[in-house]
Design a protein around this motif. Structure first.
Motif, PDB file in Angstrom:
ATOM      1  N   UNK A 125       0.963  -1.312   0.000  1.00 23.33           N
ATOM      2  CA  UNK A 125       0.010   0.082  -0.079  1.00 23.33           C
ATOM      3  C   UNK A 125       0.823   1.127  -0.321  1.00 23.33           C
ATOM      4  N   UNK A 126       2.091   1.349   0.758  1.00 20.37           N
ATOM      5  CA  UNK A 126       3.019   2.390   0.677  1.00 20.37           C
ATOM      6  C   UNK A 126       3.836   2.687  -0.557  1.00 20.37           C
ATOM      7  N   UNK A 127       3.833   1.484  -0.866  1.00 13.09           N
ATOM      8  CA  UNK A 127       4.814   1.484  -2.495  1.00 13.09           C
ATOM      9  C   UNK A 127       3.879   1.982  -3.494  1.00 13.09           C
ATOM     10  N   UNK A 128       2.711   1.771  -3.514  1.00 17.76           N
ATOM     11  CA  UNK A 128       1.654   2.290  -4.490  1.00 17.76           C
ATOM     12  C   UNK A 128       1.440   3.723  -4.677  1.00 17.76           C
ATOM     13  N   UNK A 129       1.950   4.336  -3.502  1.00 11.98           N
ATOM     14  CA  UNK A 129       1.705   5.811  -3.259  1.00 11.98           C
ATOM     15  C   UNK A 129       0.263   6.512  -3.461  1.00 11.98           C
ATOM     16  N   UNK A 130      -0.561   5.743  -3.474  1.00 17.60           N
ATOM     17  CA  UNK A 130      -1.958   6.202  -3.701  1.00 17.60           C
ATOM     18  C   UNK A 130      -2.442   6.575  -1.989  1.00 17.60           C
ATOM     19  N   UNK A 143      13.408  -0.544  -7.894  1.00 16.01           N
ATOM     20  CA  UNK A 143      13.833  -1.064  -9.411  1.00 16.01           C
ATOM     21  C   UNK A 143      12.939  -0.902 -10.438  1.00 16.01           C
ATOM     22  N   UNK A 144      13.403  -0.740 -11.504  1.00 22.64           N
ATOM     23  CA  UNK A 144      12.548  -0.310 -12.677  1.00 22.64           C
ATOM     24  C   UNK A 144      12.074  -1.739 -13.345  1.00 22.64           C
ATOM     25  N   UNK A 145      10.853  -2.328 -13.290  1.00 23.03           N
ATOM     26  CA  UNK A 145      10.686  -3.694 -13.800  1.00 23.03           C
ATOM     27  C   UNK A 145      11.277  -3.851 -15.107  1.00 23.03           C
ATOM     28  N   UNK A 146      11.293  -2.743 -16.086  1.00 16.13           N
ATOM     29  CA  UNK A 146      11.989  -3.124 -17.127  1.00 16.13           C
ATOM     30  C   UNK A 146      13.354  -3.482 -17.229  1.00 16.13           C
TER      31      UNK A 146
END
Length: 52
Positions: free
Chosen positions: A3-8, A46-49
């Protein structure tokens, strides 16, 4: 943590989803993750790409 990582949601709102309106959330989160919720949210992700 997600929930924190989503930033919403604010940290307070994320805490209420799982723990109710209680200051204990910060202490429990820090004990579990090793850093307070705000510091965790500010950590670079990290960027998943970039995954090979």
């Amino acid at each position: 943590m997600r929930l924190l990582e989503g930033g919403r949601l604010s940290i307070q709102d994320a805490a209420e989803v799982r723990c109710g309106p209680d200051d204990a959330f910060n202490r429990v989160f820090e004990g579990w993750v090793g850093v307070p919720p705000g510091a965790h949210r500010r950590r670079p992700r990290p960027d998943p790409r970039d995954a090979s």
